[in-house]
Design an enzyme around this catalytic site. Structure first.
Site, PDB file in Angstrom:
ATOM      1  N   LYS A  52     -31.876  91.735  -3.917  1.00 12.15           N
ATOM      2  CA  LYS A  52     -32.094  91.657  -5.369  1.00 12.15           C
ATOM      3  C   LYS A  52     -33.283  90.748  -5.679  1.00 12.15           C
ATOM      4  O   LYS A  52     -34.114  91.069  -6.523  1.00 12.15           O
ATOM      5  CB  LYS A  52     -30.821  91.133  -6.061  1.00 12.15           C
ATOM      6  CG  LYS A  52     -29.679  92.140  -6.058  1.00 12.15           C
ATOM      7  CD  LYS A  52     -28.356  91.513  -6.517  1.00 12.15           C
ATOM      8  CE  LYS A  52     -27.203  92.496  -6.363  1.00 12.15           C
ATOM      9  NZ  LYS A  52     -25.882  91.923  -6.680  1.00 12.15           N
ATOM     10  N   GLN A  96     -22.772  86.345  -8.050  1.00  8.82           N
ATOM     11  CA  GLN A  96     -22.501  87.306  -6.964  1.00  8.82           C
ATOM     12  C   GLN A  96     -21.022  87.257  -6.568  1.00  8.82           C
ATOM     13  O   GLN A  96     -20.455  86.189  -6.353  1.00  8.82           O
ATOM     14  CB  GLN A  96     -23.412  86.980  -5.764  1.00  8.82           C
ATOM     15  CG  GLN A  96     -23.303  87.963  -4.610  1.00  8.82           C
ATOM     16  CD  GLN A  96     -23.772  89.372  -4.946  1.00  8.82           C
ATOM     17  OE1 GLN A  96     -24.672  89.566  -5.753  1.00  8.82           O
ATOM     18  NE2 GLN A  96     -23.148  90.381  -4.339  1.00  8.82           N
ATOM     19  N   ASP A 119     -25.100  91.881 -15.211  1.00  8.86           N
ATOM     20  CA  ASP A 119     -24.168  92.669 -14.393  1.00  8.86           C
ATOM     21  C   ASP A 119     -23.278  93.543 -15.279  1.00  8.86           C
ATOM     22  O   ASP A 119     -22.583  94.433 -14.780  1.00  8.86           O
ATOM     23  CB  ASP A 119     -23.270  91.736 -13.571  1.00  8.86           C
ATOM     24  CG  ASP A 119     -23.619  91.745 -12.093  1.00  8.86           C
ATOM     25  OD1 ASP A 119     -24.083  92.785 -11.600  1.00  8.86           O
ATOM     26  OD2 ASP A 119     -23.419  90.708 -11.445  1.00  8.86           O
TER      27      ASP A 119
HETATM   28  N1  GUN Z   1     -20.675  92.367  -5.396  1.00  6.50           N
HETATM   29  C1  GUN Z   1     -20.723  93.671  -5.070  1.00  6.50           C
HETATM   30  N2  GUN Z   1     -21.400  94.373  -5.995  1.00  6.50           N
HETATM   31  C2  GUN Z   1     -21.789  93.490  -6.934  1.00  6.50           C
HETATM   32  C3  GUN Z   1     -22.533  93.622  -8.152  1.00  6.50           C
HETATM   33  O1  GUN Z   1     -22.963  94.700  -8.566  1.00  6.50           O
HETATM   34  N3  GUN Z   1     -22.733  92.459  -8.832  1.00  6.50           N
HETATM   35  C4  GUN Z   1     -22.254  91.256  -8.398  1.00  6.50           C
HETATM   36  N4  GUN Z   1     -22.493  90.187  -9.147  1.00  6.50           N
HETATM   37  N5  GUN Z   1     -21.568  91.112  -7.284  1.00  6.50           N
HETATM   38  C5  GUN Z   1     -21.342  92.219  -6.558  1.00  6.50           C
END
Ligand code: GUN
Length: 283
Positions: A52, A96, A119
């Protein structure tokens, strides 16, 4: 003549989205800012966060990662989020997941300013999606919708079967599909006769996180198959939930793993971050 599915190439579609975003950032001379909070806990999270942040850097989004030890407590995270909520350089906050068991992810997500919730996991943003008035939308489901809309086929009226009912993928996925007027079935751990549900899917979205729960010969001939799974087999090969080589013989369109849904999740995060930045700047 034997036909095989056409590839829903997430890598290529995501690359186009990223170049549109990079051009917009350059032409508007803005610097969107993303704060990522990573609690040292899950090895896969580390890799996702790196991906990311690299994507942010490439399009011109400023990103900073707050890396915290596994022992961090709830109140320290709440304080960090409160600071980031007020920081004018930061337009998006990403916590996350998963978090260690002593922390409540749901409570923490609720403290993120919904306008910075890139998110799309805050109850406000999920509520807006449920009420057909989406603002910031969960990245993986919205990325899947972008893939589905790249196919020249009507979604309205199709039977979409979502396997997996997590807050991150399955539930918001069902809301996105409803928004496009699909008839939606959500299957989960307690679902009986999974095979019968899968067999009736015009659009099959698998988000179980486990290889082999869905068998390729259950796939309705001509179905669109979206595989959200990502795991490693004992031989080291990366796989989705579904066996690609056998599924592609039955499906009309299919996402590969890797190179399908994963890059779309990241591209959607960038889209959400630039949207949040524009709201902050333009009001
Ligand atoms: N863990 C797995 N997928 C995601 C996501 O799309 N966002 C976040 N913050 N954590 C994750």
């Amino acid at each position: 003549m034997k036909t095989t599915a056409q590839l829903l190439d997430g890598r290529a579609i995501a690359a186009k989205i990223r170049s549109t975003i990079a051009a917009e950032i350059a032409s508007r001379k803005i610097t969107p800012g993303l704060a990522v909070i990573l609690v040292d806990h899950d090895p896969a999270s580390e890799m996702y966060v790196k991906t990311k942040q690299r994507a942010c850097f490439e399009v011109g989004i400023f990103s900073e990662c707050y890396r915290l030890p596994e022992t961090v407590d709830q109140s320290a995270l709440e304080k960090l989020i409160a600071t980031l909520n007020k920081d004018p350089k930061i337009h998006g906050i990403l916590l996350q997941l998963p978090l260690p068991a002593h922390l409540s992810a749901d409570d923490l997500l609720e403290t993120i300013d919904p306008r910075k919730d890139v998110d799309g996991f805050h109850p406000y943003n999920l509520g807006r999606l449920a009420q057909k008035r989406p603002l910031l939308r969960p990245c993986t489901p919205y990325g899947v919708m972008t893939l589905l809309k790249s196919i020249d086929e009507t979604l309205a009226g199709k039977h979409a079967v979502v396997v997996g009912a997590s807050n991150i993928v399955g539930r918001p996925m069902a809301l996105e599909l409803l928004l496009e007027q699909c008839t939606v079935t959500v299957c989960h751990r307690a679902t009986e006769h999974l095979q019968e549900h899968v067999k009736s899917a015009d659009i099959l979205i698998s988000a179980t996180g486990h290889f082999g729960v869905i068998q390729s010969d259950w796939i309705k001939p001509g179905a669109i198959v979206i595989d959200v799974g990502f795991s490693r087999l004992s031989n080291g090969k990366i796989t989705g939930d579904i066996d690609f080589d056998t599924a592609k013989i039955r499906a009309s369109w299919i996402t590969p793993v890797p190179g399908g849904v994963g890059p779309m999740t990241v591209a959607t995060l960038l889209q959400n971050t630039i949207l949040a930045c524009k709201w902050a700047l333009d009001g």
